[in-house]
Structure formats: structure tokens, C-alpha cells
Design an enzyme around this catalytic site. Structure first.
Site, PDB file in Angstrom:
ATOM      1  N   LYS A   1      -2.678   5.011   6.897  1.00  0.00           N
ATOM      2  CA  LYS A   1      -2.176   3.963   7.811  1.00  0.00           C
ATOM      3  C   LYS A   1      -1.764   2.741   7.006  1.00  0.00           C
ATOM      4  O   LYS A   1      -2.225   2.525   5.879  1.00  0.00           O
ATOM      5  CB  LYS A   1      -3.232   3.584   8.858  1.00  0.00           C
ATOM      6  CG  LYS A   1      -4.546   2.979   8.302  1.00  0.00           C
ATOM      7  CD  LYS A   1      -4.511   1.505   8.017  1.00  0.00           C
ATOM      8  CE  LYS A   1      -5.776   1.039   7.289  1.00  0.00           C
ATOM      9  NZ  LYS A   1      -5.667  -0.238   6.622  1.00  0.00           N
TER      10      LYS A   1
ATOM     11  N   PRO B   1      -3.503   7.329  -2.237  1.00  0.00           N
ATOM     12  CA  PRO B   1      -4.236   6.634  -3.298  1.00  0.00           C
ATOM     13  C   PRO B   1      -5.558   6.042  -2.799  1.00  0.00           C
ATOM     14  O   PRO B   1      -5.675   5.655  -1.634  1.00  0.00           O
ATOM     15  CB  PRO B   1      -3.276   5.547  -3.771  1.00  0.00           C
ATOM     16  CG  PRO B   1      -2.126   5.541  -2.845  1.00  0.00           C
ATOM     17  CD  PRO B   1      -2.164   6.770  -2.005  1.00  0.00           C
TER      18      PRO B   1
ATOM     19  N   ASP C   1     -12.539   2.341  10.473  1.00  0.00           N
ATOM     20  CA  ASP C   1     -11.136   2.773  10.669  1.00  0.00           C
ATOM     21  C   ASP C   1     -11.019   4.223  11.114  1.00  0.00           C
ATOM     22  O   ASP C   1      -9.907   4.693  11.397  1.00  0.00           O
ATOM     23  CB  ASP C   1     -10.345   2.616   9.350  1.00  0.00           C
ATOM     24  CG  ASP C   1     -10.095   1.167   8.990  1.00  0.00           C
ATOM     25  OD1 ASP C   1     -10.254   0.294   9.865  1.00  0.00           O
ATOM     26  OD2 ASP C   1      -9.749   0.907   7.815  1.00  0.00           O
TER      27      ASP C   1
END
Ligand code: C5P
Length: 319
Positions: free
Chosen positions: A18, A103, A145
Site C-alpha cells: 500500500k 521492499p 495495517d
């Protein structure tokens, strides 16, 4: 470790990263977390998890990344253990193979996306039939999250980030160029701690003030067209704190701002990854290709991405 007896039951889960189209720190909560007002957006940069049902009761993980642990501290293992405990069956087993593309320590919710994929995938593989809302509720125990990463798309997120209000659009046409300096990672707890040291005196306290800020976010138009045409800045409060800590962020924002056709430019989450919005994926991809040398010179990894209207996706192909 590969489980002793793996049968042929397996599935593949796609775990999407996101970016934050908005990140506002409103105040501090009794549990020590920050009260946030965010807009999060899933993008098509993803990790893949292959989940192979195992007939023993082990939960094991193997990945293509040397940067992450395969042990109990990995959010994938935490998510699998949490789910198993929640349904009261510690005999369930799985072997998970993770192909890491997102990443790490980048502000892209890579770890949270993997945990979300684990919950959605194992719910199916272990035939638990839990509703998505139950998975979301459960998932917030291990990360703020993760609920967003389960259902994804573009959503307004309040509370610690786990209270979701889905924004419904038919079109997710915007493209983005995402960059990250591979030599640095930013620790989310450190970013929030430093933000609190610097800006704690500005935090709101009254419930009515929090609600007023939430309503401002709810009333804004978050459609692609509005984001692209109105040229309003993307607000990411953490950028003010992370920029001086990590000069790579300033460098990234400068490179992105110089790209022809780039509109809004911002850091994502607690950084250090940054992105620029483009009218569509093709524009982003063309600019990326034309400026490969600039990214190389600046020492930045770069991706052209599209926006996704969904979170975790289950399938069968491991590409
Ligand atoms: O929930 P999660 O484990 O992803 O959060 C990582 C850290 O980020 C927390 O331990 C906390 O220090 C900080 N955080 C926060 N307020 C939030 C979300 C995260 O202070 N709403």
C-alpha cells in the site's frame, strides 16, 4: 524446514503493498499508539505466498529473502499461530513459501500484507469459513495495517489504522512511480516516537476534535480525478520527522518531482519509500523507462505501479 508430510493441498496468495494518499497524526491513545486519520491505497507491487497444507501440526516458513526471519517473530508465523489458536485447533499445519518483492522497512506495509495473505489463505486452506470481518478483527491484534491489507483498495483508516471506511470507486486509473533507496530502512516505532517528541505538543485531546478531523477527511473527494486534477498536496505528517533523519527521502522526492507529468509527490507511511502520481499506469511506466539512468545515478530502486481495488487475492499460479 520442509514439513515431513506435505499433501497436495496448496494455494497461492498475492499480498499487495500500500501507499498512503494521506497520513495525519491526530493524537496519542491510552494504549500508547497514535490516533490516525489516513487514506491508504493498494498497489500492484506484491509478495506471493504459497501455502502447502501439512499433515503434521507444524507451521513453517521459507523465503527468498535473507533480510527477514523465518521464525516466530515473522508476522506470517504470528498470523498463522493466531488463526490456529482462535479456532482452537493447534493441530493444523502449513508450510509457507514466501516470494518477497515488496521492499522491507519501506513504509509499504509489506509485512502486514504478508500477514493479511496468510490469514485469508489459511482460512481457505484449513476450511475455517471465517468471515472477512472476523479476520480483520483478529488481525489487528498483531498489526495496525493488517485489516486494511486484507480488504485493500482505497480506504479511509482511523484509530490505529484498523478502523476502515471503504471508498467505493469504479475507476482506479492512476499510475505511480515508486522509489526507495535500497541502502536504508526506517523503523516505524522510531518514526512515531520521534514525531511525538517533536510534535506531541500539537496533539488533539478532545473526542470532538478527533471527530471533526475525521469528518474533514470523509468529506474530501478521494476519487482519481480529484486527486489528479486538484493539485492538492498529499499530507504525510511523518515526512516532517523522517526527512531530516533520512536524507534519502529528500533525494527521492526531488527526483520524483522532476519527472515530466508527475503530479502529487509524497513519502509513503513511515518511509523511506516515496511515490509520484501519474494520470495512468502507461504514463508512469513510460516515464520510468525514460529515466532509468536518473534513478540509477541517484541510487534508487524504482517501480511503475498501478492501483488496485482489492486486497489479498487467492489463486493457483506461482510465477
Ligand atoms: O501496529 P504495528 O505493529 O504495525 O505498529 C508498529 C509501531 O508503530 C507501534 O509499535 C508503534 O510504535 C507505532 N504506531 C503508532 N501508532 C499507530 C501505529 C503504529 O504509534 N497508529
Amino acid at each position: 524446514m520442509v514439513p515431513s508430510k506435505a499433501n497436495k493441498d496448496f494455494l497461492i496468495a498475492e499480498a499487495y503493498a500500500k501507499v498512503n494518499l494521506h497520513l495525519e497524526v491526530l493524537g496519542i491513545r491510552d494504549d500508547g499508539y497514535h490516533e490516525l486519520g489516513m487514506v491508504m491505497q493498494s498497489i500492484n507491487l506484491s509478495d506471493q505466498l504459497k501455502m502447502i497444507k501439512s499433515e503434521d501440526n507444524n507451521i513453517t516458513l521459507k523465503s527468498n529473502s535473507s533480510e527477514i526471519s523465518n521464525g516466530e517473530d515473522n508476522l506470517i508465523i504470528k498470523a498463522a499461530n493466531l488463526l490456529r489458536k482462535n479456532v482452537g485447533n493447534t493441530q493444523l499445519g502449513v508450510h509457507i513459501e514466501l516470494k518477497k518483492n515488496i521492499p522491507i522497512g519501506a513504509g509499504l506495509a509489506g509485512g502486514s500484507a504478508d500477514a493479511a495473505a496468510t490469514l485469508v489463505g489459511l482460512n481457505k486452506l484449513w476450511k475455517l469459513n471465517l468471515e472477512m470481518v472476523e479476520l480483520e478483527k483478529l488481525s489487528k491484534e498483531i498489526g495496525s495495517d493488517i485489516p486494511f491489507c486484507i480488504s485493500g483498495g482505497r480506504q479511509i483508516c482511523f484509530g490505529r489504522g484498523e478502523i476502515l471506511e471503504k471508498l467505493n470507486f469504479d475507476q482506479f486509473d492512476l499510475g505511480l512511480v515508486l522509489v526507495k533507496d535500497p541502502s536504508i530502512q526506517v523503523s516505524t516505532p522510531v518514526a512515531y516516537r520521534k514525531y511525538k517528541e517533536q510534535y506531541g505538543h500539537t496533539y488533539l485531546e478532545a473526542d470532538k476534535d478527533f471527530e471533526m478531523k475525521r469528518n474533514i477527511l470523509r468529506l474530501k473527494n478521494w476519487s482519481d480525478k480529484s486527486l489528479f486534477d486538484n493539485r492538492r498536496e498529499i499530507q504525510n505528517d511523518l515526512q516532517k520527522t523522517v526527512c531530516p533523519m533520512a536524507p534519502e527521502v529528500e533525494k527521492s522526492l526531488k527526483v520524483l518531482s522532476g519527472l515530466p507529468g508527475s503530479r502529487l509527490v509524497s513519502m509513503s507511511g513511515s518511509g523511506p519509500s516515496c511515490f509520484a502520481l501519474f494520470k495512468n499506469y502507461d504514463d508512469a511506466n513510460n516515464v520510468l523507462k525514460e529515466h532509468v539512468k536518473d534513478f540509477e545515478r541517484a541510487g534508487l530502486s524504482a517501480w511503475a505501479c498501478s492501483m488496485k481495488s482489492n486486497g489479498v487475492q487467492l489463486g493457483n499460479e506461482f510465477t
